[in-house]
Design a protein around this motif. Structure first.
Motif, PDB file in Angstrom:
ATOM      1  N   LYS A 121     -13.008   5.079  -7.503  1.00 55.30           N
ATOM      2  CA  LYS A 121     -13.023   3.667  -7.084  1.00 55.30           C
ATOM      3  C   LYS A 121     -12.418   2.773  -8.152  1.00 55.30           C
ATOM      4  N   ARG A 122     -12.825   2.976  -9.406  1.00 52.85           N
ATOM      5  CA  ARG A 122     -12.286   2.152 -10.486  1.00 52.85           C
ATOM      6  C   ARG A 122     -10.792   2.371 -10.664  1.00 52.85           C
ATOM      7  N   ALA A 123     -10.364   3.629 -10.664  1.00 50.59           N
ATOM      8  CA  ALA A 123      -8.938   3.934 -10.866  1.00 50.59           C
ATOM      9  C   ALA A 123      -8.086   3.323  -9.761  1.00 50.59           C
ATOM     10  N   LEU A 124      -8.527   3.405  -8.530  1.00 46.06           N
ATOM     11  CA  LEU A 124      -7.754   2.862  -7.412  1.00 46.06           C
ATOM     12  C   LEU A 124      -7.817   1.336  -7.367  1.00 46.06           C
ATOM     13  N   ARG A 125      -8.958   0.771  -7.716  1.00 43.67           N
ATOM     14  CA  ARG A 125      -9.088  -0.691  -7.690  1.00 43.67           C
ATOM     15  C   ARG A 125      -8.118  -1.337  -8.663  1.00 43.67           C
ATOM     16  N   PHE A 126      -7.939  -0.748  -9.830  1.00 42.28           N
ATOM     17  CA  PHE A 126      -7.081  -1.350 -10.847  1.00 42.28           C
ATOM     18  C   PHE A 126      -5.595  -1.113 -10.620  1.00 42.28           C
ATOM     19  N   THR A 127      -5.228  -0.401  -9.558  1.00 39.58           N
ATOM     20  CA  THR A 127      -3.806  -0.275  -9.221  1.00 39.58           C
ATOM     21  C   THR A 127      -3.272  -1.575  -8.635  1.00 39.58           C
ATOM     22  N   GLY A 128      -4.159  -2.386  -8.078  1.00 41.96           N
ATOM     23  CA  GLY A 128      -3.731  -3.618  -7.423  1.00 41.96           C
ATOM     24  C   GLY A 128      -3.177  -3.390  -6.034  1.00 41.96           C
ATOM     25  N   ARG A 129      -3.244  -2.170  -5.531  1.00 45.50           N
ATOM     26  CA  ARG A 129      -2.666  -1.834  -4.231  1.00 45.50           C
ATOM     27  C   ARG A 129      -3.706  -1.394  -3.214  1.00 45.50           C
ATOM     28  N   LEU A 130      -4.956  -1.378  -3.599  1.00 46.41           N
ATOM     29  CA  LEU A 130      -6.016  -0.914  -2.713  1.00 46.41           C
ATOM     30  C   LEU A 130      -6.520  -2.053  -1.845  1.00 46.41           C
ATOM     31  N   GLY A 131      -6.596  -1.803  -0.559  1.00 41.19           N
ATOM     32  CA  GLY A 131      -7.168  -2.786   0.355  1.00 41.19           C
ATOM     33  C   GLY A 131      -8.637  -2.492   0.584  1.00 41.19           C
ATOM     34  N   VAL A 132      -8.933  -1.293   1.094  1.00 42.00           N
ATOM     35  CA  VAL A 132     -10.296  -0.864   1.395  1.00 42.00           C
ATOM     36  C   VAL A 132     -10.393   0.632   1.134  1.00 42.00           C
ATOM     37  N   LEU A 133     -11.532   1.062   0.626  1.00 43.30           N
ATOM     38  CA  LEU A 133     -11.772   2.481   0.395  1.00 43.30           C
ATOM     39  C   LEU A 133     -13.078   2.859   1.070  1.00 43.30           C
ATOM     40  N   ALA A 134     -13.057   3.968   1.801  1.00 41.57           N
ATOM     41  CA  ALA A 134     -14.281   4.472   2.423  1.00 41.57           C
ATOM     42  C   ALA A 134     -14.542   5.861   1.871  1.00 41.57           C
ATOM     43  N   SER A 135     -15.789   6.133   1.566  1.00 43.20           N
ATOM     44  CA  SER A 135     -16.164   7.410   0.982  1.00 43.20           C
ATOM     45  C   SER A 135     -17.492   7.847   1.573  1.00 43.20           C
ATOM     46  N   GLU A 136     -17.710   9.155   1.584  1.00 43.13           N
ATOM     47  CA  GLU A 136     -18.988   9.654   2.088  1.00 43.13           C
ATOM     48  C   GLU A 136     -20.150   9.280   1.172  1.00 43.13           C
ATOM     49  N   GLU A 137     -19.842   8.862  -0.034  1.00 39.75           N
ATOM     50  CA  GLU A 137     -20.896   8.466  -0.976  1.00 39.75           C
ATOM     51  C   GLU A 137     -21.300   6.997  -0.812  1.00 39.75           C
ATOM     52  N   GLU A 138     -20.603   6.270   0.028  1.00 46.70           N
ATOM     53  CA  GLU A 138     -20.885   4.841   0.239  1.00 46.70           C
ATOM     54  C   GLU A 138     -21.352   4.607   1.668  1.00 46.70           C
ATOM     55  N   ASP A 139     -22.305   3.704   1.841  1.00 52.14           N
ATOM     56  CA  ASP A 139     -22.779   3.367   3.185  1.00 52.14           C
ATOM     57  C   ASP A 139     -21.752   2.556   3.972  1.00 52.14           C
ATOM     58  N   VAL A 140     -21.034   1.694   3.264  1.00 49.70           N
ATOM     59  CA  VAL A 140     -20.049   0.826   3.920  1.00 49.70           C
ATOM     60  C   VAL A 140     -18.738   0.917   3.145  1.00 49.70           C
ATOM     61  N   PRO A 141     -17.603   0.616   3.790  1.00 50.56           N
ATOM     62  CA  PRO A 141     -16.323   0.596   3.058  1.00 50.56           C
ATOM     63  C   PRO A 141     -16.390  -0.377   1.891  1.00 50.56           C
ATOM     64  N   VAL A 142     -15.689  -0.023   0.814  1.00 52.49           N
ATOM     65  CA  VAL A 142     -15.685  -0.828  -0.404  1.00 52.49           C
ATOM     66  C   VAL A 142     -14.421  -1.664  -0.416  1.00 52.49           C
ATOM     67  N   SER A 143     -14.564  -2.978  -0.593  1.00 55.30           N
ATOM     68  CA  SER A 143     -13.384  -3.832  -0.659  1.00 55.30           C
ATOM     69  C   SER A 143     -12.759  -3.730  -2.028  1.00 55.30           C
ATOM     70  N   LYS A 144     -11.576  -4.289  -2.175  1.00 56.57           N
ATOM     71  CA  LYS A 144     -10.843  -4.187  -3.440  1.00 56.57           C
ATOM     72  C   LYS A 144     -11.467  -4.994  -4.556  1.00 56.57           C
ATOM     73  N   ALA A 145     -12.336  -5.916  -4.260  1.00 48.51           N
ATOM     74  CA  ALA A 145     -12.910  -6.798  -5.280  1.00 48.51           C
ATOM     75  C   ALA A 145     -13.934  -6.093  -6.121  1.00 48.51           C
TER      76      ALA A 145
END
Length: 145
Positions: A121-145
């Motif tokens: 999550k941290r590595a992808l967030r800091f690319t500046g290109r991530l919109g939303v990430l969904a993972s089986e470890e999260e209850d809801v999709p994670v926004s880029k913020a």
């Protein structure tokens, strides 16, 4: 260890992925819409690295240039996770065992799964290109913020 990114949404900065694009980014099940790199020289020790491959893809397909940034983030996260596992003192490591929580599929979360999720999550967030990430470890999709 089971970890998967269910969905990665790229911000619509790349023309191939923007809604205004009339040409689809990918044809069903293939990369025929884009040029694939050919490598005349390959290192016998390392082969073709992910970075080299993505740079060649971006050179041949400028509309996929920002995808290289996302793969760079994934590459960095994988290297960080590899180093984390190498440094851990198995079997008494704090990276092994269960976290004590349950993921969205009802499986017990393992510590390494949760750590991997956070690193990616941290590595992808800091690319500046991530919109939303969904993972089986999260209850809801994670926004880029």
């Amino acid at each position: 260890m089971k970890f998967s990114i269910i969905a990665v949404s790229v911000l619509p900065l790349v023309s191939a992925f923007s809604p205004a694009s009339t040409k689809p980014a990918f044809k069903a099940g293939s990369l025929n819409a884009h040029k694939a790199p050919v490598f005349d020289e390959v290192c016998e020790t390392t082969g073709v690295t992910l970075k080299r491959f993505m740079n060649e893809v971006a050179l041949l397909n400028p509309e996929l240039n920002e995808l290289t940034t996302l793969f760079g983030g994934i590459d960095t996260a994988c290297k960080a996770l590899s180093n984390l596992v190498k440094r851990s003192q198995l079997p008494s490591s704090e990276t092994l065992g269960y976290q004590g929580e349950v993921n969205v599929q009802g499986e017990d979360q393992k510590k390494l799964d949760v750590i991997s999720n956070d690193v990616l999550k941290r590595a992808l967030r800091f690319t500046g290109r991530l919109g939303v990430l969904a993972s089986e470890e999260e209850d809801v999709p994670v926004s880029k913020a």
